[in-house]
Motif scaffolding. Structure first.
Motif, short mmCIF file in Angstrom:
data_model
loop_
_atom_site.label_atom_id
_atom_site.label_comp_id
_atom_site.label_asym_id
_atom_site.label_seq_id
_atom_site.Cartn_x
_atom_site.Cartn_y
_atom_site.Cartn_z
N TRP A 263 0.81 -1.21 0.00
CA TRP A 263 0.00 0.00 0.00
C TRP A 263 0.85 1.27 0.00
N VAL A 316 -7.24 -6.21 -0.93
CA VAL A 316 -6.04 -6.73 -1.58
C VAL A 316 -6.40 -7.31 -2.96
N ARG A 319 -6.90 -4.66 -5.62
CA ARG A 319 -5.63 -4.12 -6.12
C ARG A 319 -4.94 -5.13 -7.05
N GLU A 322 -6.33 -5.16 -10.42
CA GLU A 322 -6.19 -3.87 -11.10
C GLU A 322 -7.53 -3.34 -11.60
N PHE A 326 -10.76 1.35 -8.73
CA PHE A 326 -10.16 1.28 -7.40
C PHE A 326 -9.03 2.31 -7.31
N ALA A 328 -5.69 4.53 -6.74
CA ALA A 328 -4.26 4.23 -6.79
C ALA A 328 -3.63 4.48 -5.42
N ASN A 329 -2.42 3.98 -5.23
CA ASN A 329 -1.76 4.12 -3.93
C ASN A 329 -1.44 5.56 -3.56
N ILE A 334 -7.26 5.81 -0.85
CA ILE A 334 -6.79 4.46 -0.52
C ILE A 334 -6.55 4.34 0.98
N TRP A 422 3.46 -8.12 -5.79
CA TRP A 422 2.23 -8.81 -6.19
C TRP A 422 2.11 -10.15 -5.47
#
Length: 470
Positions: A263, A316, A319, A322, A326, A328-329, A334, A422
């Protein structure tokens, strides 16, 4: 009730260090491999497997003018504090072999000291509260104290013990912060256990006495444990909590790696979760007795555990997939979403914990009806082993998995490859949740509900009345 709950502070401080900081410290800062770190911590679980039933059985049979449980709690305080400090203070330039031995020895001593306190402490609670609903309230309060300790400690760790600096980003790489945390925790642990013993001393005359013919022997203790596992409800809860515990243990290991590298939060940002968690724990304390009264303990446990397990995996998973919408960091959203989902998860944590402890106390009554013996120590020895096994097995698995995905040591913010990040998310999210799903499914086979417990209590009261008349 307050004096009993204060004892949970010691367990939570030890647990924060063992499950949240210890593997990160030795793997990232000291440079010991995740596999060796996990193997050393696994040794402490083996000691737990032996000592938990021994201490539980010993406290069940112990006789003194200070009661069965209080001497154990008091005697554990100083050894626990000393071994905890040394655990986070390995000598410099010790090498992998030396660090492995140091970690193994002092993690075993910490676990042994915790067993001397934790098993008798939980058994004391089962003795103090003998009513079905009263137990939910007592253990909910105990859970509130523990959860508040965890939330406060969380805030202090990430805001003040490990702040982000030019030298250390993330701040968790600062080696000087770990001994500071250990010393502060050791002082509080000693004070908390002394307060618990002193504050509950007036309960001693009203607690159940040791059976007159009760003796301490390995054979008797082994027989107690075998008898407990023959209890259907005990066996179901033990296996279910063990499976869920493994999931929780791995998640606790991976959590700080997810926060810092998946994150990409700063330690100070993560630290603000602590004050937010306090309101979640307070709400959980208020609603737990009402939930168990309205929906019974099993339904409450299934509901709370399901949310606790799967809420983190949802974020999770989004993310990893993708999903376009959602955040972005680098978006403020977020952090807000992370706090919101964690808030719900943390609210369910003490609800599930208090409910499961209360259910184990009910099993002690069921066991007494069938065997004629009070064995709260044996019940909570097995429960304590399951609880601490989640830290041991979960930490071991987590350490091995860090080596499997080749997570580097002393990793600065933004330095870990996208492929490794990932893999980190996939293991900590969807993959490990499948183990917990099996445990949740087992809860449905538990059948000690309110009406059954009422019947058990009535039969025990009749037996006691006949005994006094005789």
């Amino acid at each position: 009730m307050a004096s009993f709950g204060v004892g949970e502070i010691a367990f939570q401080l030890h647990n924060m260090g063992m499950s949240l900081l210890l593997l990160f410290y030795y793997q990232q800062v000291i440079g010991l491999s995740g596999t060796l770190t996990g193997a050393a911590l696994m040794m402490s679980m083996v000691v737990d497997a032996i000592t938990d039933p021994l201490i539980g059985g010993w406290s069940d049979r112990f006789k003194s003018r200070f009661g069965r449980r209080h001497p154990f709690i008091l005697a554990s305080s100083v050894p626990l504090a000393i071994s905890f400090v040394l655990l986070f203070s390995p000598p410099e330039s010790f090498g992998d072999t030396g660090n492995f031995i140091w970690l193994a020895v002092f993690s075993v001593l910490v676990k042994l000291s915790v067993t001397f306190y934790y098993v008798p402490h939980m058994a004391l609670g089962a003795e103090m509260a003998q009513d079905y609903n009263q137990r939910s309230t007592l253990f909910a309060f105990n859970g509130l104290i523990g959860a508040t300790t965890a939330a406060t400690t969380h805030f202090l760790i990430y805001m003040f013990v490990f702040p982000t600096t030019e030298t250390f980003d993330p701040g968790m790489l600062d080696p000087d912060g770990y001994p500071r945390f250990a010393w502060g925790s050791a002082i509080i642990i000693t004070a908390a256990l002394a307060f618990t013993v002193w504050g509950t001393r007036r309960e001693i005359p009203y607690l159940r006495n040791t059976e007159a013919d009760s003796r301490l022997s390995f054979g008797e203790i082994f027989s107690d444990m075998v008898a407990m596992f023959k209890n259907r409800n005990f066996f179901i809860l033990f296996i279910a909590t063990f499976l869920i515990g493994i999931h929780g243990g791995v998640q606790e290991v991976f959590q700080i790696y997810l926060v810092l590298h998946f994150w990409e939060f700063k330690t100070e940002e993560y630290g603000w979760l602590g004050p937010l968690m306090l309101t979640a724990f307070l709400l959980a304390f208020l609603i737990t007795p009402s939930l168990t009264k309205r929906f019974d303990k099993k339904r409450t446990l299934v509901f709370a555990t399901s949310i606790q397990v799967f809420i983190p995996s949802v974020m999770v998973g989004l993310r990893l997939l993708e999903v376009p919408w959602f955040p972005a960091n680098d978006s403020d959203w977020i952090l807000i979403l992370f706090f919101a989902t964690t808030y719900v998860q943390m609210m369910c944590n003490p609800v599930a914990g208090a409910t499961i402890f209360s259910m184990f106390a009910d099993i002690a009554d069921e066991h007494e009806l069938h065997s004629g013996k009070r064995r709260e120590g044996a019940v909570y020895a097995a429960r304590a082993f399951s609880s601490k096994a989640l830290a041991g097995v979960g930490t071991m698995i987590g350490g091995v998995l860090l080596d499997v995905i080749q997570f580097p040591s002393n990793a600065d913010a933004g330095s870990v490859s996208a492929e490794i990040v990932w893999r980190l998310g996939f293991i900590a999210g969807p993959a490990i949740s499948m183990i917990a799903l099996l445990g949740i499914g087992l809860f449905f086979y538990h059948n000690l509900n309110r009406s059954r417990h009422a019947e058990i209590s009535r039969q025990l009261a009749e037996r006691k009345s006949r005994h006094h008349m005789a």
